[in-house]
Design a protein around this motif. Structure first.
Motif, PDB file in Angstrom:
ATOM      1  N   UNK A  23       0.829  -1.209   0.000  1.00 52.83           N
ATOM      2  CA  UNK A  23       0.000   0.000   0.000  1.00 52.83           C
ATOM      3  C   UNK A  23       0.860   1.255   0.000  1.00 52.83           C
ATOM      4  N   UNK A  24       1.952   1.247   0.776  1.00 54.52           N
ATOM      5  CA  UNK A  24       2.841   2.409   0.813  1.00 54.52           C
ATOM      6  C   UNK A  24       3.489   2.644  -0.548  1.00 54.52           C
ATOM      7  N   UNK A  25       3.916   1.561  -1.214  1.00 53.21           N
ATOM      8  CA  UNK A  25       4.515   1.714  -2.551  1.00 53.21           C
ATOM      9  C   UNK A  25       3.497   2.247  -3.552  1.00 53.21           C
ATOM     10  N   UNK A  26       2.281   1.714  -3.498  1.00 50.36           N
ATOM     11  CA  UNK A  26       1.245   2.188  -4.418  1.00 50.36           C
ATOM     12  C   UNK A  26       0.915   3.647  -4.144  1.00 50.36           C
ATOM     13  N   UNK A  27       0.850   4.012  -2.873  1.00 51.40           N
ATOM     14  CA  UNK A  27       0.569   5.393  -2.507  1.00 51.40           C
ATOM     15  C   UNK A  27       1.683   6.315  -2.993  1.00 51.40           C
ATOM     16  N   UNK A  28       2.927   5.872  -2.827  1.00 51.67           N
ATOM     17  CA  UNK A  28       4.062   6.691  -3.261  1.00 51.67           C
ATOM     18  C   UNK A  28       4.048   6.883  -4.774  1.00 51.67           C
ATOM     19  N   UNK A  29       3.707   5.838  -5.509  1.00 51.91           N
ATOM     20  CA  UNK A  29       3.676   5.953  -6.968  1.00 51.91           C
ATOM     21  C   UNK A  29       2.573   6.906  -7.409  1.00 51.91           C
ATOM     22  N   UNK A  30       1.441   6.849  -6.734  1.00 52.59           N
ATOM     23  CA  UNK A  30       0.317   7.698  -7.127  1.00 52.59           C
ATOM     24  C   UNK A  30       0.475   9.149  -6.690  1.00 52.59           C
ATOM     25  N   UNK A  31       1.106   9.370  -5.542  1.00 50.42           N
ATOM     26  CA  UNK A  31       1.146  10.710  -4.967  1.00 50.42           C
ATOM     27  C   UNK A  31       2.394  11.495  -5.355  1.00 50.42           C
ATOM     28  N   UNK A  32       3.538  10.854  -5.345  1.00 46.67           N
ATOM     29  CA  UNK A  32       4.794  11.560  -5.604  1.00 46.67           C
ATOM     30  C   UNK A  32       4.852  11.917  -7.091  1.00 46.67           C
ATOM     31  N   UNK A  33       4.908  13.202  -7.384  1.00 48.78           N
ATOM     32  CA  UNK A  33       4.956  13.584  -8.803  1.00 48.78           C
ATOM     33  C   UNK A  33       6.339  13.287  -9.378  1.00 48.78           C
ATOM     34  N   UNK A  34       6.332  12.666 -10.520  1.00 46.36           N
ATOM     35  CA  UNK A  34       7.600  12.420 -11.189  1.00 46.36           C
ATOM     36  C   UNK A  34       7.726  13.456 -12.297  1.00 46.36           C
ATOM     37  N   UNK A  35       8.728  14.281 -12.165  1.00 52.80           N
ATOM     38  CA  UNK A  35       8.913  15.358 -13.122  1.00 52.80           C
ATOM     39  C   UNK A  35       9.791  14.872 -14.263  1.00 52.80           C
ATOM     40  N   UNK A  36       9.236  14.896 -15.442  1.00 51.65           N
ATOM     41  CA  UNK A  36      10.011  14.537 -16.623  1.00 51.65           C
ATOM     42  C   UNK A  36      10.921  15.711 -16.964  1.00 51.65           C
ATOM     43  N   UNK A  37      12.130  15.430 -17.388  1.00 52.97           N
ATOM     44  CA  UNK A  37      13.026  16.534 -17.731  1.00 52.97           C
ATOM     45  C   UNK A  37      12.507  17.284 -18.955  1.00 52.97           C
ATOM     46  N   UNK A  38      12.792  18.541 -18.974  1.00 55.33           N
ATOM     47  CA  UNK A  38      12.385  19.353 -20.123  1.00 55.33           C
ATOM     48  C   UNK A  38      13.248  18.973 -21.320  1.00 55.33           C
ATOM     49  N   UNK A  39      12.775  19.227 -22.524  1.00 52.78           N
ATOM     50  CA  UNK A  39      13.585  18.900 -23.707  1.00 52.78           C
ATOM     51  C   UNK A  39      14.921  19.654 -23.711  1.00 52.78           C
ATOM     52  N   UNK A  40      14.905  20.888 -23.219  1.00 49.99           N
ATOM     53  CA  UNK A  40      16.147  21.663 -23.183  1.00 49.99           C
ATOM     54  C   UNK A  40      17.168  21.029 -22.236  1.00 49.99           C
ATOM     55  N   UNK A  41      16.688  20.569 -21.080  1.00 48.97           N
ATOM     56  CA  UNK A  41      17.596  19.935 -20.126  1.00 48.97           C
ATOM     57  C   UNK A  41      18.147  18.632 -20.694  1.00 48.97           C
ATOM     58  N   UNK A  42      17.326  17.912 -21.436  1.00 47.91           N
ATOM     59  CA  UNK A  42      17.782  16.663 -22.049  1.00 47.91           C
ATOM     60  C   UNK A  42      18.864  16.930 -23.089  1.00 47.91           C
ATOM     61  N   UNK A  43      18.655  17.949 -23.931  1.00 51.28           N
ATOM     62  CA  UNK A  43      19.664  18.287 -24.950  1.00 51.28           C
ATOM     63  C   UNK A  43      20.950  18.761 -24.284  1.00 51.28           C
ATOM     64  N   UNK A  44      20.829  19.543 -23.216  1.00 57.43           N
ATOM     65  CA  UNK A  44      22.022  20.014 -22.504  1.00 57.43           C
ATOM     66  C   UNK A  44      22.790  18.842 -21.903  1.00 57.43           C
ATOM     67  N   UNK A  45      22.082  17.879 -21.368  1.00 56.73           N
ATOM     68  CA  UNK A  45      22.746  16.695 -20.808  1.00 56.73           C
ATOM     69  C   UNK A  45      23.448  15.896 -21.893  1.00 56.73           C
ATOM     70  N   UNK A  46      22.812  15.772 -23.065  1.00 60.46           N
ATOM     71  CA  UNK A  46      23.424  15.042 -24.175  1.00 60.46           C
ATOM     72  C   UNK A  46      24.675  15.760 -24.651  1.00 60.46           C
ATOM     73  N   UNK A  47      24.617  17.075 -24.739  1.00 60.90           N
ATOM     74  CA  UNK A  47      25.802  17.836 -25.169  1.00 60.90           C
ATOM     75  C   UNK A  47      26.935  17.653 -24.165  1.00 60.90           C
TER      76      UNK A  47
END
Length: 127
Positions: free
Chosen positions: A62-86
């Motif tokens: 239940x705690x794992x399911x709650x954590x998955x549902x509640x904790x927002x997972x922030x996807x990286x922005x496209x700019x941050x992804x390109x900067x990381x690749x560079x």
């Protein structure tokens, strides 16, 4: 009346069937009661352990399911992804210093111009 007689005979046979010929002494009765009590307590502990283990597993699930549902997972922005690749490409090319560029475009131009700048710096150093 016959039904009562059959019931009484059945009960008497069941009760007297387990009693030995000699009357049991109090110590034997206590010893047998203690052994039976120990068996019942062990069975009760076993059931409690199973229930507690199941309850603990359910709480973790239940705690794992709650954590998955509640904790927002922030996807990286496209700019941050390109900067990381560079940055990864610069590290693969052997660049030791961090890029001092402020924008993504400047980082990309600096990475593209790096081979040219290293070739020119080699010519300037020889002269």
């Amino acid at each position: 009346m016959n039904e009562d007689r059959e019931l009484l005979d059945f009960l008497r046979d069941r009760l007297e069937g387990d009693v030995p010929r000699e009357t049991p002494r109090m110590e034997e009765i206590l010893r047998a009661a203690e052994a039976e009590s120990f068996k019942l307590a062990a069975a009760r502990r076993s059931r409690m352990l199973r229930w507690s283990a199941s309850l603990a597993a359910a709480c973790v699930a239940a705690a794992c399911a709650f954590a998955v549902l509640v904790v927002p997972s922030q996807a990286p922005t496209p700019e941050a992804t390109v900067a990381s690749v560079i940055d990864l490409l610069r590290a693969a090319d052997g660049a030791e210093e961090e890029s001092s560029a402020d924008s993504l475009e400047e980082m990309l131009l600096a990475w593209q111009d790096a081979p040219y700048e290293s070739a020119i710096s080699g010519l300037v150093a020889e002269n």
